[in-house]
Enzyme design. Sequence first.
Site, PDB file in Angstrom:
ATOM      1  N   ARG C 223       6.194   4.670   5.595  1.00 28.95           N
ATOM      2  CA  ARG C 223       5.718   3.509   6.331  1.00 28.95           C
ATOM      3  C   ARG C 223       6.661   2.358   6.029  1.00 28.95           C
ATOM      4  O   ARG C 223       7.503   2.448   5.139  1.00 28.95           O
ATOM      5  CB  ARG C 223       4.292   3.142   5.943  1.00 28.95           C
ATOM      6  CG  ARG C 223       4.179   2.543   4.559  1.00 28.95           C
ATOM      7  CD  ARG C 223       2.726   2.272   4.183  1.00 28.95           C
ATOM      8  NE  ARG C 223       2.206   1.095   4.856  1.00 28.95           N
ATOM      9  CZ  ARG C 223       2.204  -0.127   4.340  1.00 28.95           C
ATOM     10  NH1 ARG C 223       2.712  -0.348   3.144  1.00 28.95           N
ATOM     11  NH2 ARG C 223       1.701  -1.158   5.004  1.00 28.95           N
ATOM     12  N   ASN C 225       7.017  -1.918   5.207  1.00 28.56           N
ATOM     13  CA  ASN C 225       6.351  -3.151   4.827  1.00 28.56           C
ATOM     14  C   ASN C 225       7.426  -4.237   4.857  1.00 28.56           C
ATOM     15  O   ASN C 225       8.613  -3.939   4.925  1.00 28.56           O
ATOM     16  CB  ASN C 225       5.736  -3.023   3.438  1.00 28.56           C
ATOM     17  CG  ASN C 225       4.726  -4.119   3.160  1.00 28.56           C
ATOM     18  OD1 ASN C 225       4.334  -4.871   4.060  1.00 28.56           O
ATOM     19  ND2 ASN C 225       4.301  -4.219   1.911  1.00 28.56           N
ATOM     20  N   GLU C 265      10.772  -3.158   3.458  1.00 26.38           N
ATOM     21  CA  GLU C 265      10.649  -2.015   2.546  1.00 26.38           C
ATOM     22  C   GLU C 265      10.387  -0.755   3.354  1.00 26.38           C
ATOM     23  O   GLU C 265       9.408  -0.693   4.107  1.00 26.38           O
ATOM     24  CB  GLU C 265       9.461  -2.201   1.597  1.00 26.38           C
ATOM     25  CG  GLU C 265       9.616  -3.342   0.629  1.00 26.38           C
ATOM     26  CD  GLU C 265       8.357  -3.574  -0.208  1.00 26.38           C
ATOM     27  OE1 GLU C 265       8.418  -4.446  -1.091  1.00 26.38           O
ATOM     28  OE2 GLU C 265       7.321  -2.904   0.021  1.00 26.38           O
ATOM     29  N   TYR C 316       0.652 -15.421   1.305  1.00 25.24           N
ATOM     30  CA  TYR C 316       0.870 -14.298   0.402  1.00 25.24           C
ATOM     31  C   TYR C 316       2.336 -13.873   0.405  1.00 25.24           C
ATOM     32  O   TYR C 316       2.915 -13.563  -0.634  1.00 25.24           O
ATOM     33  CB  TYR C 316      -0.021 -13.121   0.812  1.00 25.24           C
ATOM     34  CG  TYR C 316       0.276 -11.868   0.047  1.00 25.24           C
ATOM     35  CD1 TYR C 316       0.075 -11.814  -1.324  1.00 25.24           C
ATOM     36  CD2 TYR C 316       0.783 -10.736   0.689  1.00 25.24           C
ATOM     37  CE1 TYR C 316       0.357 -10.672  -2.046  1.00 25.24           C
ATOM     38  CE2 TYR C 316       1.068  -9.590  -0.025  1.00 25.24           C
ATOM     39  CZ  TYR C 316       0.846  -9.560  -1.394  1.00 25.24           C
ATOM     40  OH  TYR C 316       1.137  -8.430  -2.094  1.00 25.24           O
TER      41      TYR C 316
END
Lengths: 202, 328, 355
Positions: C223, C225, C265, C316
């Site tokens: 996946r 990120n 990532e 965040y």
Amino acid sequence: MSKFQFPESIISRPVYGTLTSRPGKAHLMIADAEGAEAILDLAVQDAVLMAKSHIIYIPKGTGETYTTKLRALKPAQFYEGPSYEASVQRLRHVLANAHQGLQVYLAGTEGLMGQAQNEAMQAGIPHTSIQTEHRGSVARRMQCVHCKGITEDVMHDPFQCAHCGLHLFVRDHYSRRLAAYQGVRVDAEDHGNIPEPQELYS
Amino acid sequence: MSAAPQKAKPGAEQIPVTVSAVVPLNDLVTRFEFKRRDGKPFPTFSGGAHTVVTMNDDGRTRLNPYSLMSDPSDTSTYAISVRRDDNGRGGSLFMHTRVNVGDEMTITYPVNLFSLDLRARKHLFFAGGIGITPFLSMIAQLELMNGNWELHYSVRTEALGSYVDELRYKFPNKVHVYYDDKSEAIPLEDLLDGQPLGTNAYVCGPKGMIDWIHATAESAGWPDAQVHSEEFLAPAPGKPFEVRLCKSDLTIQVGENESLLEAIERSGVEAPFLCRGGACGQCETNVVSYDGEFVHRDHWLDDEQHADGSKIMPCVSRFVGKSLELDR
Amino acid sequence: MTIQFNEETFRDDYSFYNSDWAIKRFPFPFHEDSYMYSVNMEQHRGGPKGSVYEMRFDVDEHYVSEMKDRELVLADDPLRCQSLPHMTLAGWDLLELIMVSKSEDYPDLFELHRDGNHWRWINKPLGIDDTFTFLDETTLPYGPMEYITRQAQGDFCVLDQRDEMLWMDAGMVTTQADWSLDFDIGMNFFEWHAPVPLAHEMGIFKRALKFLLNVQQGAPARRLNWTMTVNPLLDTSPENYHKWGIQKTTLTPENLGAKQHLRVELQTFFRLPRSNALVFPIRCYLISFQDLVTIPKWGRRLHRVVRDLPVELATYKGFIDNRPMMLDYLSKFDDGLPTSPGVFPDLDTEPPLSG
């Protein structure tokens, strides 16, 4: 003393329960200061428990308030230590010679419970099987993420690291292995801009 | 992300194999050994892993899980041991009566739902009958790592004690065997008492034995997380029932001797699965509506989920009643 | 193809750069014009030729310089690489996985010769030629995980699987998005993700855990990120945040295109055979805004994603203060035209920036 209700927080923050007597041949109880009250409550639940119990107690400024009462429970073994650090060798010896089935009960401040829990985990007890009950001070044991130094009994946010002197804010992110919360430089993006410290939970 | 969308296939990756040996061990148990057809080495695996064997039983596909019992570091051969179950649904009978050396079969990559806790100071194994198989690969793995282990193995009779002689010969001080017909029993309370902190217990055998060991350990104060068990459930036969598959817009019949999962697959609907033994959770299916009673047999859903009728594990569980609609 | 390795740094003078090849193959993480958390897992079995998804462990022009940067980080702070005692076997599993994959996928760069447990490993870009005994720690200069991850781009978390849970019990973490291995080691999946906002409430981690517990041997997954970083700094660790945090305030409208980087990532997941552990490589790719907007589709889309991101996420991800300046810059590359679905540049079909 009434028990403190910690506000709801993130998942890594420990949640403390209420000690209950569990089956087992041997029982190890470690408490500091007002944590003695939790042990006294536990003893009431189970009349035969104390005959199989070893209590390690650190009064931490409560003087004789609790030691007399704890001794009166007539545990199989009772040790009163001047500090957690002083009791660690004894604790390790007890754990090294213990067998499967030993029940561990921790009560008192977060710093004490965290450190004793870590010793028990290192000795092979899963953390999920170690009981804890918070009593007394809500001060925290903090690790500075930058210098790795531990500052004990932190009551304010932000606070100054006892080792490197940086001003750190208090996170709820908690490491069982370090038995500490994480402290991170509060003015990293604006050097020198340090907010007025607030007492925790105030 | 959608770099290269690939739909996951149900089940683990397949390995085409040839049966290289069929070795009857006693009246009930036969060992089957496999070699890869492409000549490549098998993947190494972890002790306690299983493989799912595909059987082509006259056009009917049977998929049964069996513990890999060969040495995990031996990448030339995989081996399983199959106990014949004359009252079962036929998978073990097929293996015993129809599979011969040279046959081509398909097995899956290893999947481990019963692995060693590598933090353990000591590993205490309890096996009942054919439940010995996962421990054979665990023991091989631990021997390679100088692991601290001990086996307590309960069998019906000397004649039915699969691998007893071999184990006793190789590990005379670590293997303890108990014969039912001589009224010998595992001295469980004594064994659980006095083990060093950090000992982990593992049990594989009949349900009664598993329950007994969990309960005895609990009353001796053992942490639940340090008692591991594996019970492979074969799907039990049951009364036929009808199921409506909403997404697929199909109504199917589940026969007496097939599982709900098998019936779904037979109707051409692709459904996820992995262990086919009620343990891994992959086949979890939402219930849309029902009028009747579930026969839940899995170890995956919790009691609450079993009670509220919102989900079913079609690999081992069944249904009795008027109507059942699934989100599949 | 033979890779030209860049001479570049990820600190001090920040001479890091992406070639045109690296820009075009950059793993742009947004498949549509908005972003919200999702489990977004897919199988990791190759991808378009030349893309970062093609090989099991992508090797690119930054390989040699990233490994030098890792060496500097470790010399400064050895706690960035840790393995709890029971994870050594998983370390060997990982060493085998990387050596076998790289020697098969990049035979001109890496060679592995095996004779039983007697192994010889040749890493040409780093000038390594070592012989050792597999599963014997005494024959390697470091533990197996540290040895091989000093030679592999990206961070590596090695997760033990017990009690239907994953545990962060080993790792090599020097290029992280502001989390500390030293602090988080030993935590379970929910605990080390505890500081992430919103996703817990959305059930993202429960679903992700369920997926990951079932990643099986022979069937890896992946996946993407992302976050934002000012300057091409690999080591955005909490340990050094008191040093790099201030760099976020050095952005100006003039230098933003060069200094502000999108950090992506590529996370992959492999079941390890002997230990039954799960390895979670987190490969970090950096691209400056000025390079990214050379792909018209990506310029348009990044503007829309950054503009519409919920405040919690922008906070965040650490760019809430800089968001207005980033939007001023990015808006110049968004002419309002629609974008094609998917993550790839689609240079042949997407129109150039109008006006």
